[in-house]
Design an enzyme around this catalytic site. Sequence first.
Site, PDB file in Angstrom:
ATOM      1  CB  CYS A 176      -0.970  -0.149   1.587  1.00 55.63           C
ATOM      2  SG  CYS A 176      -0.172   0.043   2.821  1.00 55.63           S
TER       3      CYS A 176
ATOM      4  CG  ASN B 166       4.491  -1.445   5.080  1.00 55.19           C
ATOM      5  OD1 ASN B 166       5.618  -1.839   5.698  1.00 55.19           O
ATOM      6  ND2 ASN B 166       3.575  -2.431   5.123  1.00 55.19           N
TER       7      ASN B 166
ATOM      8  CB  CYS C  59      -3.515   1.553   7.297  1.00 56.69           C
ATOM      9  SG  CYS C  59      -3.698   2.779   8.525  1.00 56.69           S
ATOM     10  NE  ARG C  60      -4.428   1.401   1.931  1.00 52.73           N
ATOM     11  CZ  ARG C  60      -4.402   2.093   0.884  1.00 52.73           C
ATOM     12  NH1 ARG C  60      -5.056   2.009   0.034  1.00 52.73           N
ATOM     13  NH2 ARG C  60      -3.480   2.968   0.790  1.00 52.73           N
ATOM     14  CB  SER C  61       0.426  -3.615   2.833  1.00 55.62           C
ATOM     15  OG  SER C  61       1.240  -2.478   3.380  1.00 55.62           O
TER      16      SER C  61
ATOM     17  CG  ASP D  59      -5.268   5.448   3.266  1.00 51.29           C
ATOM     18  OD1 ASP D  59      -5.429   4.898   4.314  1.00 51.29           O
ATOM     19  OD2 ASP D  59      -4.336   5.766   2.617  1.00 51.29           O
TER      20      ASP D  59
HETATM   21  P1  4NP Z   1      -1.715   2.820   4.252  1.00 44.76           P
HETATM   22  O1  4NP Z   1      -2.533   4.383   4.643  1.00 44.76           O
HETATM   23  O2  4NP Z   1      -1.221   3.070   2.848  1.00 44.76           O
HETATM   24  O3  4NP Z   1      -2.940   1.816   4.107  1.00 44.76           O
HETATM   25  O4  4NP Z   1      -0.771   2.258   4.913  1.00 44.76           O
HETATM   26  C1  4NP Z   1      -1.550   5.426   4.842  1.00 44.76           C
HETATM   27  C2  4NP Z   1      -0.959   5.667   5.918  1.00 44.76           C
HETATM   28  C3  4NP Z   1      -0.344   6.817   6.057  1.00 44.76           C
HETATM   29  C4  4NP Z   1      -0.211   7.814   4.936  1.00 44.76           C
HETATM   30  C5  4NP Z   1      -0.794   7.226   3.823  1.00 44.76           C
HETATM   31  C6  4NP Z   1      -1.489   6.247   3.736  1.00 44.76           C
HETATM   32  N1  4NP Z   1       0.385   8.949   4.971  1.00 44.76           N
HETATM   33  O5  4NP Z   1       0.458   9.634   4.105  1.00 44.76           O
HETATM   34  O6  4NP Z   1       0.816   9.263   6.024  1.00 44.76           O
END
Ligand code: 4NP
Length: 153
Positions: free
Chosen positions: A3, A6, A8-10, A120
């Site tokens: 994702c 790294n 939340c989702r992945s 997300d």
């Molecule tokens: P993820 O979510 O891609 O599912 O881990 C996010 C977490 C943080 C951010 C973006 C996406 N960020 O920009 O900080």
Amino acid sequence: MVCLGNICRSPLAEGILRHRLNERGLHNIRVDSAGTSGYHTGDHPDARTIQNARKHQVDLSQLISRQFTRHDFAAFDFIYVMDSSNYRDVIALAQTEEEKSKVDLLLNTVWKGENRAVPDPYYGGETGFEHVFQLVDRACTKLADDLLKQHAL
Ligand code: 4NP
């Protein structure tokens, strides 16, 4: 599992798939996750993601964020991304058609060819995290079932 951050989702997809594989006695399949960005390198998953996963007996507390690199193409047979932006970023690092062919959206395992995204949950509320858990679990359970069938052949 890939994702953006790294956190939340992945990592959730990594933890769930490992959990579903362990339940099926499949202990020799390497599962990992990474982010296309390095924004959260070295961080544990988001506390809300950890807490929600724990409700479903999935422990993410030891995972640590890292950035996806082109070396991951050689290290893994399949690379599952969460949304079309992740897909573009990962494909941009591929150097051969074979590497490109390893990449797919995670939800295409359930909804073939529909290119649905795992949303997300980072800026949303608790229902977002549970919704993401259910989506990712559906795909990872299907992957684990498919791998078990292949293992039995
Ligand atoms: P993820 O979510 O891609 O599912 O881990 C996010 C977490 C943080 C951010 C973006 C996406 N960020 O920009 O900080």
